[in-house]
Motif scaffolding. Structure first.
Motif, PDB file in Angstrom:
ATOM      1  N   GLU A  66       0.840  -1.198   0.000  1.00  0.00           N
ATOM      2  CA  GLU A  66       0.000   0.000   0.000  1.00  0.00           C
ATOM      3  C   GLU A  66       0.881   1.256   0.000  1.00  0.00           C
ATOM      4  N   GLN A  67       1.495   1.539  -1.141  1.00  0.00           N
ATOM      5  CA  GLN A  67       2.425   2.654  -1.238  1.00  0.00           C
ATOM      6  C   GLN A  67       1.832   3.837  -1.993  1.00  0.00           C
ATOM      7  N   MET A  68       0.984   3.577  -2.962  1.00  0.00           N
ATOM      8  CA  MET A  68       0.416   4.662  -3.755  1.00  0.00           C
ATOM      9  C   MET A  68      -1.016   4.316  -4.124  1.00  0.00           C
ATOM     10  N   ASP A  69      -1.801   5.358  -4.447  1.00  0.00           N
ATOM     11  CA  ASP A  69      -3.193   5.115  -4.796  1.00  0.00           C
ATOM     12  C   ASP A  69      -3.289   4.483  -6.181  1.00  0.00           C
ATOM     13  N   GLY A  70      -4.495   4.035  -6.518  1.00  0.00           N
ATOM     14  CA  GLY A  70      -4.693   3.301  -7.754  1.00  0.00           C
ATOM     15  C   GLY A  70      -4.392   4.093  -9.006  1.00  0.00           C
ATOM     16  N   PHE A  71      -4.709   5.382  -9.007  1.00  0.00           N
ATOM     17  CA  PHE A  71      -4.471   6.188 -10.199  1.00  0.00           C
ATOM     18  C   PHE A  71      -2.976   6.274 -10.506  1.00  0.00           C
ATOM     19  N   ARG A  72      -2.190   6.636  -9.505  1.00  0.00           N
ATOM     20  CA  ARG A  72      -0.743   6.736  -9.731  1.00  0.00           C
ATOM     21  C   ARG A  72      -0.152   5.381 -10.107  1.00  0.00           C
ATOM     22  N   GLN A  73      -0.642   4.330  -9.461  1.00  0.00           N
ATOM     23  CA  GLN A  73      -0.084   3.013  -9.744  1.00  0.00           C
ATOM     24  C   GLN A  73      -0.374   2.590 -11.185  1.00  0.00           C
ATOM     25  N   VAL A  74      -1.581   2.897 -11.682  1.00  0.00           N
ATOM     26  CA  VAL A  74      -1.913   2.547 -13.065  1.00  0.00           C
ATOM     27  C   VAL A  74      -1.064   3.352 -14.047  1.00  0.00           C
ATOM     28  N   ASN A 111      -6.114  17.980 -22.439  1.00  0.00           N
ATOM     29  CA  ASN A 111      -5.743  19.056 -21.520  1.00  0.00           C
ATOM     30  C   ASN A 111      -5.472  18.511 -20.113  1.00  0.00           C
ATOM     31  N   LEU A 112      -6.265  17.537 -19.701  1.00  0.00           N
ATOM     32  CA  LEU A 112      -6.050  16.941 -18.379  1.00  0.00           C
ATOM     33  C   LEU A 112      -4.706  16.223 -18.310  1.00  0.00           C
ATOM     34  N   ARG A 113      -4.316  15.553 -19.388  1.00  0.00           N
ATOM     35  CA  ARG A 113      -3.017  14.869 -19.409  1.00  0.00           C
ATOM     36  C   ARG A 113      -1.888  15.873 -19.281  1.00  0.00           C
ATOM     37  N   GLU A 114      -1.966  16.933 -20.036  1.00  0.00           N
ATOM     38  CA  GLU A 114      -0.910  17.945 -19.990  1.00  0.00           C
ATOM     39  C   GLU A 114      -0.855  18.599 -18.616  1.00  0.00           C
ATOM     40  N   PHE A 115      -2.021  18.862 -18.045  1.00  0.00           N
ATOM     41  CA  PHE A 115      -2.058  19.484 -16.723  1.00  0.00           C
ATOM     42  C   PHE A 115      -1.456  18.558 -15.676  1.00  0.00           C
ATOM     43  N   ALA A 116      -1.774  17.270 -15.741  1.00  0.00           N
ATOM     44  CA  ALA A 116      -1.254  16.310 -14.770  1.00  0.00           C
ATOM     45  C   ALA A 116       0.250  16.139 -14.915  1.00  0.00           C
ATOM     46  N   LEU A 117       0.748  16.106 -16.140  1.00  0.00           N
ATOM     47  CA  LEU A 117       2.183  15.938 -16.363  1.00  0.00           C
ATOM     48  C   LEU A 117       2.966  17.163 -15.906  1.00  0.00           C
ATOM     49  N   SER A 118       2.335  18.317 -15.934  1.00  0.00           N
ATOM     50  CA  SER A 118       3.024  19.546 -15.530  1.00  0.00           C
ATOM     51  C   SER A 118       2.936  19.804 -14.037  1.00  0.00           C
ATOM     52  N   ASN A 119       1.853  19.383 -13.398  1.00  0.00           N
ATOM     53  CA  ASN A 119       1.607  19.761 -12.006  1.00  0.00           C
ATOM     54  C   ASN A 119       1.535  18.588 -11.035  1.00  0.00           C
ATOM     55  N   PRO A 147      -0.055  14.447 -10.007  1.00  0.00           N
ATOM     56  CA  PRO A 147      -1.370  13.810  -9.895  1.00  0.00           C
ATOM     57  C   PRO A 147      -2.244  14.412  -8.797  1.00  0.00           C
ATOM     58  N   ALA A 148      -1.633  14.995  -7.763  1.00  0.00           N
ATOM     59  CA  ALA A 148      -2.421  15.518  -6.645  1.00  0.00           C
ATOM     60  C   ALA A 148      -3.307  16.684  -7.064  1.00  0.00           C
ATOM     61  N   THR A 149      -2.994  17.326  -8.192  1.00  0.00           N
ATOM     62  CA  THR A 149      -3.769  18.494  -8.624  1.00  0.00           C
ATOM     63  C   THR A 149      -5.042  18.101  -9.358  1.00  0.00           C
ATOM     64  N   LEU A 150      -5.194  16.817  -9.674  1.00  0.00           N
ATOM     65  CA  LEU A 150      -6.381  16.359 -10.390  1.00  0.00           C
ATOM     66  C   LEU A 150      -7.509  16.054  -9.410  1.00  0.00           C
ATOM     67  N   SER A 151      -8.702  16.496  -9.741  1.00  0.00           N
ATOM     68  CA  SER A 151      -9.865  16.154  -8.925  1.00  0.00           C
ATOM     69  C   SER A 151     -10.261  14.705  -9.194  1.00  0.00           C
ATOM     70  N   ASN A 152     -11.145  14.190  -8.361  1.00  0.00           N
ATOM     71  CA  ASN A 152     -11.583  12.807  -8.523  1.00  0.00           C
ATOM     72  C   ASN A 152     -12.324  12.617  -9.844  1.00  0.00           C
ATOM     73  N   SER A 153     -13.117  13.599 -10.222  1.00  0.00           N
ATOM     74  CA  SER A 153     -13.847  13.478 -11.491  1.00  0.00           C
ATOM     75  C   SER A 153     -12.900  13.512 -12.683  1.00  0.00           C
ATOM     76  N   ASN A 154     -11.834  14.327 -12.586  1.00  0.00           N
ATOM     77  CA  ASN A 154     -10.853  14.371 -13.675  1.00  0.00           C
ATOM     78  C   ASN A 154     -10.091  13.054 -13.787  1.00  0.00           C
ATOM     79  N   ARG A 155      -9.765  12.471 -12.646  1.00  0.00           N
ATOM     80  CA  ARG A 155      -9.120  11.152 -12.677  1.00  0.00           C
ATOM     81  C   ARG A 155     -10.045  10.128 -13.330  1.00  0.00           C
ATOM     82  N   MET A 156     -11.335  10.220 -13.042  1.00  0.00           N
ATOM     83  CA  MET A 156     -12.288   9.284 -13.623  1.00  0.00           C
ATOM     84  C   MET A 156     -12.293   9.393 -15.144  1.00  0.00           C
TER      85      MET A 156
END
Length: 705
Positions: free
Chosen positions: A614-622, A652-660, A662-671
């Motif tokens: 249990e080191q990272m959440d599912g989004f980061r792990q994927v 746009n979400l991919r670019e935003f996540a790569l620049s800032n 994963p913590a900056t993404l909301s749950n809906s954006n991750r979805m």
């Protein structure tokens, strides 16, 4: 597979009554008549005794209401008492009539059927779910009949991050136990009718491939021998539609959890045997840790919506009791095998978590008011529906009973005495006071409530199992402490259950969320918010009656003190340290802790192993882990947005996540990203090219490397 299942389908409408259980219906009828007679006689005597405590020979409307409520409540207590006595008699004499677990079965005989083990889940603790499934799978793999079983994880999880964690955990489990092709994972995006809808979805897709299904809960664990035994019983007794085990509560660490675990293990076998004594083949189905004959379940147990709006209308929430009733109406039998071990579950770790669960169960059980008089239901199943309703409605009745008694006592203190009735009379009628009747009645009620626990102790002693509960002295101390704590908790449960019933009848619907199964200590702030109002009302109640009549207020102290102490009780009972201290002192021990079964050892090992991951959440792990990314993208099967707006949004979400990060993404954006196979593949490739060390740490690359 198909041939066997089609044969089962052909028999789904008619059930043979031949076999070793011939005559059980007549036996059940006679036992129920005797039980009803005992309850009526005992309740009549108790109600007459209560009427003798009133000061006048005539009865006022309030006194008639008190007597009516008392008769209902005392009959409820009497039912529990005589059921416990019946269970004591069965266990003491080791009666095995109609006991399927004791009937001869050739353990070496291969199974002729195919069985699906189902685990429906919804936003559950991923680590616990898959650790339990791994333990059951490993235990079943040690049996010769292992090839007859397949496992299905049926997910209704709405959180996309947790869904990704489930996918990863499924793949890890399959890799660890070589379960690919035998352990299947399905995620249902449209969560219609909750658990019952999830199982119905499985049956529509794969039901004809399996003769039986064994339903797990998210915290279920079953030994392989038990799973095989259930399948063998189904094969040998074709009239059985459902066979329900009596799960043992395990794996509790908090003080509250250990108290519930001990009570379930010490008293549960006798109480379950007692209920089975008069239910026989019209028994409980609790929705998990049970085996079901698939064909008749498909044909007869489809659930329609109740007329009207929620909470008493709409979708049936407590579907398990209803499904058992529908199975019985079709002529199939529902048995509880109270003497078959190897079936385990967990309980809420705190009082607050238990009350949250009870709020959901209350609404579901009260819906059964609409089904009590349904056509064709068997007597045993009608009684079970009524008992489920009374499990919560009795709290409101007790609350009203206390209010009426308080008003009556206050009236007797404040109002002048009446010496002449409404009828003409030359002589006064002096008020009669019989406190000895009240004391005798209170004592009798206490005996009915607590004697079953003493009888359970006698059964344990007779079976020479005291050492499995820590020894004779620790066992006796544990029972005494459990009686004290359960007595203190009873008024708190009464207060909350009364509220649950009232708000449900007023039409307020609740949100049906996941149950907390892991230890989570209650904070003082949360306990004060939860219990503060009840404590204030209890103080005003006891203080007000003390001002009116100090002698009368003494009778209110058992309830008043419990509500006054609700906050510290809730806090301290949730403490892990106190639970572990009790275990160190050998208090509230159960046999499964003294001699841990192999399947529980598998569970503990799987939990320890998975918690290390249990080191990272599912989004980061994927995104980061190549293996997890391949699993997730593969399960998406090329799904990606079709509209140009959605494609641009995800870019746009991919670019935003790569620049800032994963913590900056909301749950809906991750979805949005998790449901786009192309975005997840691109994110995975681009993250591994990140040069910024701090950004790489945010994604967890250092943890993976």
């Amino acid at each position: 597979r198909g041939k066997t299942s089609n044969n089962e389908m052909g028999r789904a409408g008619s059930v043979s009554t031949e076999g070793p259980v011939v005559g059980w219906r007549a036996t059940a009828r006679s036992r129920r008549l005797v039980l009803i007679a005992l309850i009526i006689i005992q309740t009549a005597i108790a109600t007459w005794s209560l009427s003798n405590t009133f000061p006048y020979p005539w009865l006022k409307a309030s006194e008639i209401a008190i007597l009516a409520l008392f008769a209902i409540l005392f009959s409820w207590i009497s039912l529990g008492f005589w059921s416990a006595v019946a269970g004591f008699w069965m266990l003491w004499r080791r009666k095995s009539e109609f006991t399927r677990a004791d009937l001869p079965i050739d353990e070496r005989q291969p199974l002729r059927s195919r069985i699906a083990v189902l685990m429906p889940i919804c936003n559950e603790d991923v680590t616990r779910v898959f650790a339990g499934l791994e333990a059951s799978y490993r235990s079943l793999a040690e049996t010769p009949q292992f090839a007859s079983f397949d496992f299905f994880i049926l997910s209704d999880t709405g959180d996309p991050v947790r869904q990704a964690e489930e996918e990863i955990a499924w793949a890890q489990l399959c890799a660890d136990v070589q379960g690919f092709g035998r352990i299947f994972y399905r995620h249902r995006r449209n969560n219609v009718r909750r658990k019952s809808g999830n199982i119905a979805d499985f049956l529509r897709r794969w039901g004809r491939d399996y003769d039986y299904m064994i339903v797990f809960d998210a915290d279920s664990v079953m030994a392989g021998e038990t799973v095989v035994r259930l399948a063998q019983m189904m094969e040998q007794y074709p009239q059985a539609g459902i066979i329900q085990t009596a799960p043992t509560t395990v794996n509790c660490d908090s003080l509250f959890g250990r108290l519930q675990q001990f009570a379930s293990r010490a008293y549960g076998p006798m109480l379950t045997a007692g209920q089975r004594f008069w239910q026989l083949g019209e028994g409980y189905y609790w929705g998990h840790n049970a085996i079901i004959r698939t064909a008749p379940f498909i044909k007869h147990c489809g659930l329609s919506r109740l007329p009207g709006h929620a909470p008493l209308g709409g979708e049936i929430l407590s579907h398990d009791f209803v499904e058992a009733s529908l199975m019985g109406r079709a002529g199939w039998e529902v048995w509880v095998v109270h003497d078959l071990g190897g079936s385990y579950e967990e309980s809420p770790p705190t009082l607050a978590d238990e009350l949250k669960r009870d709020r959901r169960w209350c609404q579901g059980n009260l819906q059964h008011l609409r089904l009590l008089l349904a056509d064709g239901f068997r007597g045993g199943h009608r009684a079970i529906l009524a008992m489920g309703i009374m499990a919560y409605a009795s709290a409101l009745l007790w609350f009203v009973f206390l209010i009426l008694n308080t008003v009556e006592l206050a009236a007797q203190t404040v109002l002048p005495l009446v010496y002449f009735s409404s009828e003409p009379s030359l002589f006064p009628l002096w008020p009669r006071w019989h406190p000895e009747w009240a004391v005798a009645l209170l004592t009798t009620t206490a005996v009915l409530l607590f004697l079953p626990k003493v009888l359970s102790l006698l059964v344990i002693i007779k079976d020479r199992q005291t050492h499995l509960f820590g020894g004779f002295l620790p066992l006796c101390v544990s029972i005494c402490l459990e009686i004290i704590v359960s007595t203190l908790l009873a008024p708190i449960r009464m207060w909350f259950h009364s509220q649950f019933v009232v708000v449900t009848l007023m039409g307020r619907q609740i949100k049906w969320g996941p149950q907390f199964r892991t230890d989570n200590e209650t904070r003082w702030r949360d306990a004060t918010r939860l219990h503060g109002l009840a404590s204030l009302l209890a103080f005003g109640w006891v203080f007000g009656m003390y001002q009116l009549n100090p002698a009368v207020s003494v009778w209110l102290l058992p309830v008043g003190i419990s509500l006054l102490l609700a906050v510290p009780l809730s806090v301290y009972s949730s403490r892990l340290s106190l639970g572990r201290l009790m275990r160190h002192w050998r208090l509230f021990l159960i046999p499964e802790e003294i001699r841990s079964p192999q399947v529980i050892k598998y569970l503990q090992a799987a939990l320890g192993k998975r918690r290390q991951y249990e080191q990272m959440d599912g989004f980061r792990q994927v995104v980061v882990d190549p293996y997890a990314n391949a699993i997730h993208v593969g399960l998406l099967r090329g799904k990606k947005p079709k509209s140009s707006e959605a494609i641009e949004r995800n870019r746009n979400l991919r670019e935003f996540a790569l620049s800032n990060g994963p913590a900056t993404l909301s749950n809906s954006n991750r979805m949005h990203l998790l449901r786009d196979s192309e975005s997840m593949a691109l994110l995975h490739r681009h993250v591994w090219r990140v040069r910024d060390r701090s950004l790489a740490n945010q994604w967890g690359l250092s943890e993976l490397q």
